[in-house]
Scaffold this motif. Structure first.
Motif, PDB file in Angstrom:
ATOM      1  N   ARG A 111       0.874  -1.179   0.000  1.00 22.78           N
ATOM      2  CA  ARG A 111       0.000   0.000   0.000  1.00 22.78           C
ATOM      3  C   ARG A 111       0.909   1.227   0.000  1.00 22.78           C
ATOM      4  O   ARG A 111       1.752   1.379   0.891  1.00 22.78           O
TER       5      ARG A 111
ATOM      6  N   VAL B 276       0.807   5.460  -0.157  1.00 18.29           N
ATOM      7  CA  VAL B 276      -0.014   6.673  -0.120  1.00 18.29           C
ATOM      8  C   VAL B 276       0.925   7.872  -0.254  1.00 18.29           C
ATOM      9  O   VAL B 276       1.894   7.999   0.500  1.00 18.29           O
TER      10      VAL B 276
ATOM     11  N   ARG C 151      -0.574   7.049 -10.273  1.00 13.34           N
ATOM     12  CA  ARG C 151      -1.416   6.377 -11.280  1.00 13.34           C
ATOM     13  C   ARG C 151      -0.577   5.465 -12.178  1.00 13.34           C
ATOM     14  O   ARG C 151      -1.057   4.425 -12.624  1.00 13.34           O
TER      15      ARG C 151
ATOM     16  N   THR D  74       0.032   2.402 -10.159  1.00 16.57           N
ATOM     17  CA  THR D  74      -1.208   1.610 -10.181  1.00 16.57           C
ATOM     18  C   THR D  74      -1.283   0.763 -11.445  1.00 16.57           C
ATOM     19  O   THR D  74      -1.620  -0.423 -11.397  1.00 16.57           O
TER      20      THR D  74
ATOM     21  N   THR E 217      -1.448  -1.140  -4.107  1.00 14.16           N
ATOM     22  CA  THR E 217      -2.199   0.065  -4.458  1.00 14.16           C
ATOM     23  C   THR E 217      -1.329   1.299  -4.241  1.00 14.16           C
ATOM     24  O   THR E 217      -0.436   1.314  -3.396  1.00 14.16           O
TER      25      THR E 217
ATOM     26  N   ASN F 200      -2.176   5.381  -3.940  1.00 16.49           N
ATOM     27  CA  ASN F 200      -3.189   6.430  -3.914  1.00 16.49           C
ATOM     28  C   ASN F 200      -2.600   7.743  -3.413  1.00 16.49           C
ATOM     29  O   ASN F 200      -1.489   7.778  -2.865  1.00 16.49           O
TER      30      ASN F 200
ATOM     31  N   LEU G 253      -6.850   4.371   3.512  1.00 12.76           N
ATOM     32  CA  LEU G 253      -6.366   3.910   2.203  1.00 12.76           C
ATOM     33  C   LEU G 253      -5.407   2.726   2.323  1.00 12.76           C
ATOM     34  O   LEU G 253      -5.228   1.971   1.369  1.00 12.76           O
TER      35      LEU G 253
ATOM     36  N   ILE H 247      -9.337   0.327  -4.003  1.00  8.46           N
ATOM     37  CA  ILE H 247      -9.171   1.750  -4.338  1.00  8.46           C
ATOM     38  C   ILE H 247      -7.742   1.922  -4.827  1.00  8.46           C
ATOM     39  O   ILE H 247      -6.784   1.701  -4.073  1.00  8.46           O
ATOM     40  N   ASN H 248      -7.569   2.255  -6.093  1.00 10.50           N
ATOM     41  CA  ASN H 248      -6.229   2.342  -6.659  1.00 10.50           C
ATOM     42  C   ASN H 248      -6.143   3.505  -7.643  1.00 10.50           C
ATOM     43  O   ASN H 248      -7.028   3.678  -8.472  1.00 10.50           O
TER      44      ASN H 248
ATOM     45  N   ALA I 113      -6.420   6.593  -6.885  1.00  7.99           N
ATOM     46  CA  ALA I 113      -7.410   7.624  -6.521  1.00  7.99           C
ATOM     47  C   ALA I 113      -6.738   8.836  -5.872  1.00  7.99           C
ATOM     48  O   ALA I 113      -5.664   8.731  -5.284  1.00  7.99           O
TER      49      ALA I 113
END
Ligand code: NDP
Length: 234
Positions: A121, A123, A152, A155, A164, A166, A211, A219-220, A222
Motif C-alpha cells: 500500500r 499513499v 497512477r 497503479t 495500491t 493512492n 487507504l 481503491i487504486n 485515486a
C-alpha cells in the motif's frame, strides 16, 4: 494483522499524526528524521530522501529491525515559495527533488519487497495546490501534481500484484508549514474554505490509514481530497 509501515517525515506535523494513527492501529511503525531523532515511543531512522544512498540505508535498517515495508506513506515535503519570475533554478529543483523525486525514490525502493510479499500500500501526500495551482508556488504545485501521475503509473504497473498507490490531497493543515502564513494570508484562505477552518493533522491521518486498510484494497490510483471543500471539482 500487524503490518510494517514507513512514514517519511514522520518526526513532526502531518507525518507524525499519521505515524501515531498507524501505531494506534497496532502496526509496526518506522518514521524518518533528518537528525531530530524519533519522537517518544516511535522507531526512527535517519534519512534524507534527496539522497539515494540514505534512502537505501534507511530501508535496509527497517527491513532488519521491523521487516520489509508493506505500507509506505510518502509524506516528507518542503516549500520554497516565490513568484515565477523570481524563482531560481535551485528553488525549483530543491522542491521537486524532495517532494516528487524523493517520493519516487522511496516508492521504487519499497516496490521490490512489496512485489515479493505480494502486498503493498503506497499513499502519497500531495496537496490541493497540486490540483488547482497557487500563485507563488509553481515549484510546489508542479511537484504535488506530479505525485498524481506517479501514483497512477504505479497503479497501472503494479495494480495486478495486490499493490495500491493512492494520493491524499490535503487543504491547509495546522502545522509548522502553515505557521509561516501571515494573519492576512490566513484570513484570505479561510474565506475560500467552505469548512471555514484549517484541518488538524489527525484528519489527514484518518484518510491515509483508511487507504492502507483492508477495506480499501480496491481503491487504486485515486486522489482523496481532505480539504474542507476548498478544491471541490478537481
Ligand atoms: P512540516 O514542514 O511540518 O514537516 C515536513 C516534514 O518533511 C518534516 O518531517 C521534514 O523533516 C521532512 N522533510 C523535508 N525534507 C526532507 C528530506 N529531504 N528528507 C527527509 N525528510 C524531509 O510539513 P507538514 O507536516 O505540514 O507537511 C507534510 C506533508 O504534507 C508535506 O508533503 C506537505 O507538502 C504536505 N501538505 C501540507 C499541508 C499543510 O497545510 N501543512 C497542506 C497540503 C499538503 P525535518 O524535521 O528533518 O525537517
Amino acid at each position: 494483522m500487524s503490518r510494517t509501515v514507513l512514514v517519511t517525515g514522520g518526526n513532526r506535523g502531518i507525518g507524525l499524526a499519521i505515524a501515531r494513527a498507524f501505531e494506534k492501529n497496532g502496526d509496526r511503525v518506522a518514521i524518518t528524521h533528518r537528525g531530530s531523532g524519533a519522537p517518544e515511543g516511535l522507531y526512527g531512522v535517519r534519512c534524507d530522501i534527496t539522497d539515494p544512498a540514505s534512502v537505501d540505508e534507511a530501508f535496509a535498517q527497517i527491513e532488519k529491525d521491523l521487516g520489509p515495508v508493506e505500507i509506505l506513506i510518502a509524506n516528507a515535503g518542503v516549500t520554497e515559495d516565490t513568484l515565477l519570475l523570481r524563482m531560481s533554478e535551485d528553488q525549483f529543483e530543491k522542491v521537486v527533488d524532495t517532494n516528487l523525486k524523493g517520493s519516487w525514490r522511496v516508492a521504487k525502493r519499497a516496490s521490490s519487497k512489496m512485489l515479493r510479499g505480494k502486498f503493498g500500500r503506497m499513499v502519497f501526500i500531495s496537496s490541493v495546490v497540486g490540483l488547482q495551482g497557487n500563485a507563488g508556488q509553481t515549484n510546489y504545485a508542479a511537484s504535488k501534481a506530479g505525485l498524481v501521475g506517479l501514483a497512477r503509473s504505479i497503479t497501472r504497473e503494479l495494480g495486478s500484484r495486490n499493490i495500491t498507490a493512492n494520493v491524499v490531497a490535503p487543504g491547509f493543515v495546522e502545522t509548522d508549514m502553515t505557521a509561516e502564513l501571515t494573519d492576512d494570508q490566513r484570513k484570505a484562505y479561510l474565506e475560500t474554505i467552505p469548512a471555514k477552518r484549517l484541518a488538524q493533522p489527525e484528519e489527514i491521518a484518518a484518510a491515509t490509514v483508511f487507504l492502507a486498510g483492508e477495506g480499501a484494497g480496491y481503491i487504486n490510483g485515486a486522489v482523496i481530497p481532505v480539504d474542507g471543500g476548498l478544491g471541490m471539482g478537481h
